[in-house]
Design a protein around this motif. Structure first.
Motif, PDB file in Angstrom:
ATOM      1  N   PRO A  94       3.474  17.597  27.491  1.00  0.00           N
ATOM      2  CA  PRO A  94       3.380  18.191  28.898  1.00  0.00           C
ATOM      3  C   PRO A  94       1.969  17.646  29.604  1.00  0.00           C
ATOM      4  CG  PRO A  94       3.927  19.738  27.206  1.00  0.00           C
ATOM      5  CD  PRO A  94       3.652  18.666  26.568  1.00  0.00           C
ATOM      6  N   GLY A  95       2.336  17.464  30.991  1.00  0.00           N
ATOM      7  CA  GLY A  95       1.311  16.962  31.890  1.00  0.00           C
ATOM      8  C   GLY A  95       1.207  15.463  32.037  1.00  0.00           C
ATOM      9  N   ASP A  96       1.890  14.812  31.296  1.00  0.00           N
ATOM     10  CA  ASP A  96       1.899  13.401  31.506  1.00  0.00           C
ATOM     11  C   ASP A  96       2.589  12.957  32.634  1.00  0.00           C
ATOM     12  OD1 ASP A  96       0.624  12.915  28.846  1.00  0.00           O
ATOM     13  OD2 ASP A  96       2.027  12.169  27.782  1.00  0.00           O
ATOM     14  N   LYS A  97       2.140  11.723  33.186  1.00  0.00           N
ATOM     15  CA  LYS A  97       2.880  11.266  34.226  1.00  0.00           C
ATOM     16  C   LYS A  97       3.707   9.969  33.703  1.00  0.00           C
ATOM     17  CE  LYS A  97       0.477  13.470  37.397  1.00  0.00           C
ATOM     18  NZ  LYS A  97       1.215  14.686  38.187  1.00  0.00           N
ATOM     19  N   VAL A  98       4.930   9.968  34.298  1.00  0.00           N
ATOM     20  CA  VAL A  98       5.687   8.863  33.756  1.00  0.00           C
ATOM     21  C   VAL A  98       6.342   8.106  35.046  1.00  0.00           C
ATOM     22  CG1 VAL A  98       6.735  10.253  31.844  1.00  0.00           C
ATOM     23  CG2 VAL A  98       7.855  10.453  33.853  1.00  0.00           C
ATOM     24  N   THR A  99       6.740   6.900  34.687  1.00  0.00           N
ATOM     25  CA  THR A  99       7.307   6.092  35.798  1.00  0.00           C
ATOM     26  C   THR A  99       8.560   5.743  35.626  1.00  0.00           C
ATOM     27  OG1 THR A  99       6.473   4.109  34.580  1.00  0.00           O
ATOM     28  CG2 THR A  99       5.108   4.908  36.389  1.00  0.00           C
ATOM     29  N   GLU A 100       9.512   5.473  36.608  1.00  0.00           N
ATOM     30  CA  GLU A 100      11.018   5.252  36.475  1.00  0.00           C
ATOM     31  C   GLU A 100      11.137   3.958  35.341  1.00  0.00           C
ATOM     32  OE1 GLU A 100      14.324   2.928  39.080  1.00  0.00           O
ATOM     33  OE2 GLU A 100      13.174   4.871  40.031  1.00  0.00           O
ATOM     34  N   GLY A 101      12.141   4.277  34.573  1.00  0.00           N
ATOM     35  CA  GLY A 101      12.358   3.220  33.654  1.00  0.00           C
ATOM     36  C   GLY A 101      11.545   3.528  32.319  1.00  0.00           C
ATOM     37  N   GLN A 102      10.511   4.256  32.191  1.00  0.00           N
ATOM     38  CA  GLN A 102       9.702   4.235  31.112  1.00  0.00           C
ATOM     39  C   GLN A 102      10.488   5.049  29.918  1.00  0.00           C
ATOM     40  OE1 GLN A 102       5.943   6.188  31.581  1.00  0.00           O
ATOM     41  NE2 GLN A 102       5.716   7.135  29.609  1.00  0.00           N
ATOM     42  N   VAL A 103      10.199   4.636  28.704  1.00  0.00           N
ATOM     43  CA  VAL A 103      10.942   5.377  27.493  1.00  0.00           C
ATOM     44  C   VAL A 103      10.116   6.526  27.166  1.00  0.00           C
ATOM     45  CG1 VAL A 103      11.163   4.945  25.133  1.00  0.00           C
ATOM     46  CG2 VAL A 103      11.273   2.995  26.527  1.00  0.00           C
ATOM     47  N   ILE A 104      10.882   7.692  26.761  1.00  0.00           N
ATOM     48  CA  ILE A 104      10.331   8.982  26.852  1.00  0.00           C
ATOM     49  C   ILE A 104      10.921   9.313  25.308  1.00  0.00           C
ATOM     50  CG2 ILE A 104      10.181   9.448  29.282  1.00  0.00           C
ATOM     51  CD1 ILE A 104      12.600  11.357  28.824  1.00  0.00           C
ATOM     52  N   GLY A 105      11.798   8.857  24.503  1.00  0.00           N
ATOM     53  CA  GLY A 105      12.064   9.175  23.276  1.00  0.00           C
ATOM     54  C   GLY A 105      13.439   8.424  23.033  1.00  0.00           C
ATOM     55  N   LYS A 106      14.104   8.940  22.143  1.00  0.00           N
ATOM     56  CA  LYS A 106      15.303   8.367  21.553  1.00  0.00           C
ATOM     57  C   LYS A 106      16.234   9.243  21.275  1.00  0.00           C
ATOM     58  CE  LYS A 106      12.763   4.543  19.104  1.00  0.00           C
ATOM     59  NZ  LYS A 106      12.859   3.717  17.956  1.00  0.00           N
ATOM     60  N   LEU A 107      17.638   8.819  21.480  1.00  0.00           N
ATOM     61  CA  LEU A 107      18.920   9.879  21.441  1.00  0.00           C
ATOM     62  C   LEU A 107      19.114  10.003  20.005  1.00  0.00           C
ATOM     63  CD1 LEU A 107      21.969   8.933  23.170  1.00  0.00           C
ATOM     64  CD2 LEU A 107      22.037   9.406  20.819  1.00  0.00           C
ATOM     65  N   GLY A 108      19.257  11.385  19.874  1.00  0.00           N
ATOM     66  CA  GLY A 108      19.638  12.046  18.452  1.00  0.00           C
ATOM     67  C   GLY A 108      20.537  12.943  18.293  1.00  0.00           C
ATOM     68  N   ASN A 109      20.824  13.719  17.465  1.00  0.00           N
ATOM     69  CA  ASN A 109      21.610  14.763  16.962  1.00  0.00           C
ATOM     70  C   ASN A 109      20.870  16.099  16.756  1.00  0.00           C
ATOM     71  OD1 ASN A 109      23.695  16.367  16.308  1.00  0.00           O
ATOM     72  ND2 ASN A 109      24.250  15.117  14.800  1.00  0.00           N
ATOM     73  N   THR A 110      20.426  16.651  17.590  1.00  0.00           N
ATOM     74  CA  THR A 110      19.726  18.083  17.215  1.00  0.00           C
ATOM     75  C   THR A 110      19.754  18.936  18.095  1.00  0.00           C
ATOM     76  OG1 THR A 110      17.785  17.468  18.692  1.00  0.00           O
ATOM     77  CG2 THR A 110      17.630  16.741  16.434  1.00  0.00           C
ATOM     78  N   GLY A 111      19.643  20.456  17.675  1.00  0.00           N
ATOM     79  CA  GLY A 111      19.989  21.716  18.569  1.00  0.00           C
ATOM     80  C   GLY A 111      21.684  21.833  18.307  1.00  0.00           C
ATOM     81  N   ASN A 112      22.233  22.534  19.354  1.00  0.00           N
ATOM     82  CA  ASN A 112      23.694  22.710  19.140  1.00  0.00           C
ATOM     83  C   ASN A 112      24.596  21.475  19.352  1.00  0.00           C
ATOM     84  OD1 ASN A 112      25.707  24.613  18.657  1.00  0.00           O
ATOM     85  ND2 ASN A 112      25.976  24.938  21.037  1.00  0.00           N
ATOM     86  N   ALA A 113      24.653  20.702  18.657  1.00  0.00           N
ATOM     87  CA  ALA A 113      25.574  19.294  18.606  1.00  0.00           C
ATOM     88  C   ALA A 113      26.013  18.935  17.483  1.00  0.00           C
ATOM     89  CB  ALA A 113      24.534  18.268  19.216  1.00  0.00           C
ATOM     90  N   ASN A 114      27.271  18.458  17.679  1.00  0.00           N
ATOM     91  CA  ASN A 114      27.928  18.003  16.285  1.00  0.00           C
ATOM     92  C   ASN A 114      28.071  16.562  16.216  1.00  0.00           C
ATOM     93  OD1 ASN A 114      30.056  18.595  18.401  1.00  0.00           O
ATOM     94  ND2 ASN A 114      31.198  17.254  17.335  1.00  0.00           N
ATOM     95  N   ALA A 115      27.361  15.816  17.022  1.00  0.00           N
ATOM     96  CA  ALA A 115      27.208  14.339  16.962  1.00  0.00           C
ATOM     97  C   ALA A 115      26.465  13.733  17.729  1.00  0.00           C
ATOM     98  CB  ALA A 115      28.705  13.648  17.163  1.00  0.00           C
ATOM     99  N   SER A 116      25.859  12.567  17.724  1.00  0.00           N
ATOM    100  CA  SER A 116      24.622  12.327  18.446  1.00  0.00           C
ATOM    101  C   SER A 116      25.199  11.960  19.889  1.00  0.00           C
ATOM    102  CB  SER A 116      23.987  10.843  17.712  1.00  0.00           C
ATOM    103  OG  SER A 116      25.438   9.967  17.841  1.00  0.00           O
ATOM    104  N   HIS A 117      24.297  12.298  20.882  1.00  0.00           N
ATOM    105  CA  HIS A 117      24.543  12.250  22.513  1.00  0.00           C
ATOM    106  C   HIS A 117      23.247  12.371  23.166  1.00  0.00           C
ATOM    107  CE1 HIS A 117      25.570  16.326  21.957  1.00  0.00           C
ATOM    108  NE2 HIS A 117      25.389  16.403  23.341  1.00  0.00           N
ATOM    109  N   LEU A 118      23.159  12.033  24.443  1.00  0.00           N
ATOM    110  CA  LEU A 118      22.268  12.453  25.189  1.00  0.00           C
ATOM    111  C   LEU A 118      22.967  13.385  26.223  1.00  0.00           C
ATOM    112  CD1 LEU A 118      19.320  12.541  26.621  1.00  0.00           C
ATOM    113  CD2 LEU A 118      20.314  10.636  27.965  1.00  0.00           C
ATOM    114  N   HIS A 119      22.323  14.373  26.275  1.00  0.00           N
ATOM    115  CA  HIS A 119      22.579  15.782  27.196  1.00  0.00           C
ATOM    116  C   HIS A 119      21.622  15.429  28.313  1.00  0.00           C
ATOM    117  CE1 HIS A 119      23.816  19.657  28.794  1.00  0.00           C
ATOM    118  NE2 HIS A 119      22.618  19.752  29.282  1.00  0.00           N
ATOM    119  N   PHE A 120      22.258  15.178  29.596  1.00  0.00           N
ATOM    120  CA  PHE A 120      21.327  14.927  30.701  1.00  0.00           C
ATOM    121  C   PHE A 120      21.819  15.968  31.865  1.00  0.00           C
ATOM    122  CE2 PHE A 120      20.146  12.792  34.558  1.00  0.00           C
ATOM    123  CZ  PHE A 120      18.888  12.758  34.452  1.00  0.00           C
ATOM    124  N   GLN A 121      20.751  16.570  32.538  1.00  0.00           N
ATOM    125  CA  GLN A 121      21.221  17.215  33.803  1.00  0.00           C
ATOM    126  C   GLN A 121      20.028  17.019  34.753  1.00  0.00           C
ATOM    127  OE1 GLN A 121      21.969  20.740  31.445  1.00  0.00           O
ATOM    128  NE2 GLN A 121      20.499  21.884  32.875  1.00  0.00           N
TER     129      GLN A 121
END
Length: 434
Positions: free
Chosen positions: A340-367
């Protein structure tokens, strides 16, 4: 009634209900009277005829914002809450969306299977739901009960979108405050202004070929279109335009090898990118990966561990300016590169796609949403600066797949991809990101 669940269900939260207010005033002195302000639920230029309305109608969320989809058409998408405010049963037989300034001009009409169809699993059907969004087997609304109705329609040009809408209801119900024997109902109600805000334009959150827009907009047979939740004292839908991005290999498979191992899935560990310059508002990290094939919400032991805070798994929320927030969910524990508080730029890597929370397979939920809180925010449509459109996955292939998403899914891939700009990939679009 049994309607088969579509795989890769991810239910989070919310939107903002447009409140309808009324008021009264003391008798005015004609020598000092001023023009009274319009009612809170009025829309400029729209006249709603006085009528007894057995079924009341209230919008859920903000004014709909038209956007261009990957079908080349302009989409208008919103939700309504219908309530039978009488002591007699009411039946919704048809609802027409009409031009608010020209009520005889029908923009869209929903009846029959589009409202309720117990044999339909996806497509233009089952738009009428119980609260918050469960399936029903009849269009009858019992006395003092409410329903949710999912509205969406397309137009060929942005110039064809009216400035405001009205809703023409047909059916049966109490015809007067006396609540006598139900009879025909036929009235106009509930103006909805079309938003004049600018559609957010963003860069893709991922790179690479063969990405599929699972659970995307707009028909309500798939999550997230129908993910209305009851939170903070209101009905909300922050996921109306969310997409579960999942990738296949060139053979069209989501995984190869051991389907019970996250590492077998093509997209697992993919770098996730900032879609615009912005500031990190919040994160969650440290949730361990799920075993593929099991949706935690459907397992009593795992469901008991889900909360409002962790249902999205490891996630990041970015403030990208102009009142717009980007939310990324289900990331790999320890992969987040921001705080929190970090500045990011377009295209910067912020993490990796996984399978956590309420998910039954890996995916990126984006909104995208109009606030930092999944409980308070309303969902926002958006358009990508550019991508290559590669065709569509047959919805039957997804609906019939097991919870591991076994099989091949690129049978609908085009011989040659099409370059697209300023569009939102619709449900089950096959997309290549630069």
């Amino acid at each position: 009634m049994t309607i088969r669940r579509v795989p890769l269900l991810f239910v989070s939260l919310v939107a903002a209900v447009a409140l309808v207010a009324t008021g009264c005033s003391a008798e005015a002195d004609p020598t000092t009277a001023t023009t009274a302000p319009p009612p809170a639920d009025s829309v400029a230029g729209v006249t709603v005829p006085d009528a007894f309305t057995a079924i009341t109608v209230i919008p859920i969320g903000n004014a709909p914002l038209p956007f261009r989809g990957s079908d080349g058409k302009y989409h208008v998408v919103y939700d309504l809450q219908l309530t039978n405010a009488t002591a007699e049963p009411a039946t919704l037989e048809r609802i027409e969306v009409v031009d608010g300034l020209k009520p005889t001009k029908i923009i869209a009409s929903f009846s029959g299977a589009a409202l309720v169809d117990t044999t339909c699993t996806f497509g233009d059907c089952n738009r009428l739901r119980s609260l918050p969004a469960g399936y029903v087997d009849t269009a009858v609304i019992a006395p003092q009960e409410s329903r949710v109705l999912f509205i969406d329609f397309t137009l060929d040009s942005l110039d064809d979108v009216p400035t405001a809408l009205l809703h023409h209801l047909y059916g049966t119900g109490a015809a007067s405050p006396a609540f006598g024997t139900p009879g025909p109902i036929d009235y106009l109600t509930t103006p909805v202004a079309i938003s004049t805000e600018t559609v957010p334009v963003i860069a893709p959150p991922l790179r690479g070929d063969n990405w599929i827009a699972l659970n995307g907009c707009c028909e309500p047979g798939f999550p997230h279109r129908s993910s209305v939740m009851s939170v903070n004292g209101k009905l909300n839908n922050s996921q109306r335009f969310a997409i579960d991005w999942k990738r296949t290999n060139d053979a069209g498979e989501f995984y190869s090898g051991d389907k019970t191992s996250n590492e077998s899935y093509v997209d697992y560990g993919t770098e996730i990118l900032a879609v615009a310059d912005g500031t990190v508002v919040s994160i969650l990290d440290g949730m361990e990966a799920n075993a593929p094939g099991t949706l935690p919400a459907h397992n009593p032991e795992l469901a008991a561990k889900l909360t409002v805070e962790n249902v999205d798994g490891n996630h990041v929320v970015l403030d990208i300016g102009g009142g717009v927030y980007a939310m990324y969910a289900h990331m790999i524990s320890g992969s987040l590169t921001v705080k929190p508080g970090d500045k990011v730029t377009e295209g910067q890597v912020i993490g990796k796609l996984g399978n956590t929370g309420n998910a039954n397979a890996s995916h990126l939920h984006f909104q995208l949403m109009d606030g930092p809180s999944l409980l308070e925010a309303d969902s926002l449509p958006y358009e990508f600066k550019s991508f290559d459109y590669d065709g569509q996955v047959d919805p039957s292939a997804i609906a019939d797949a097991d919870d591991y998403l076994s099989g091949t899914f690129l049978q609908g891939k085009l011989p040659k991809s099409e370059s697209r700009t300023l569009e939102l990939p619709l449900n089950l679009a096959i997309v290549d990101f630069p």
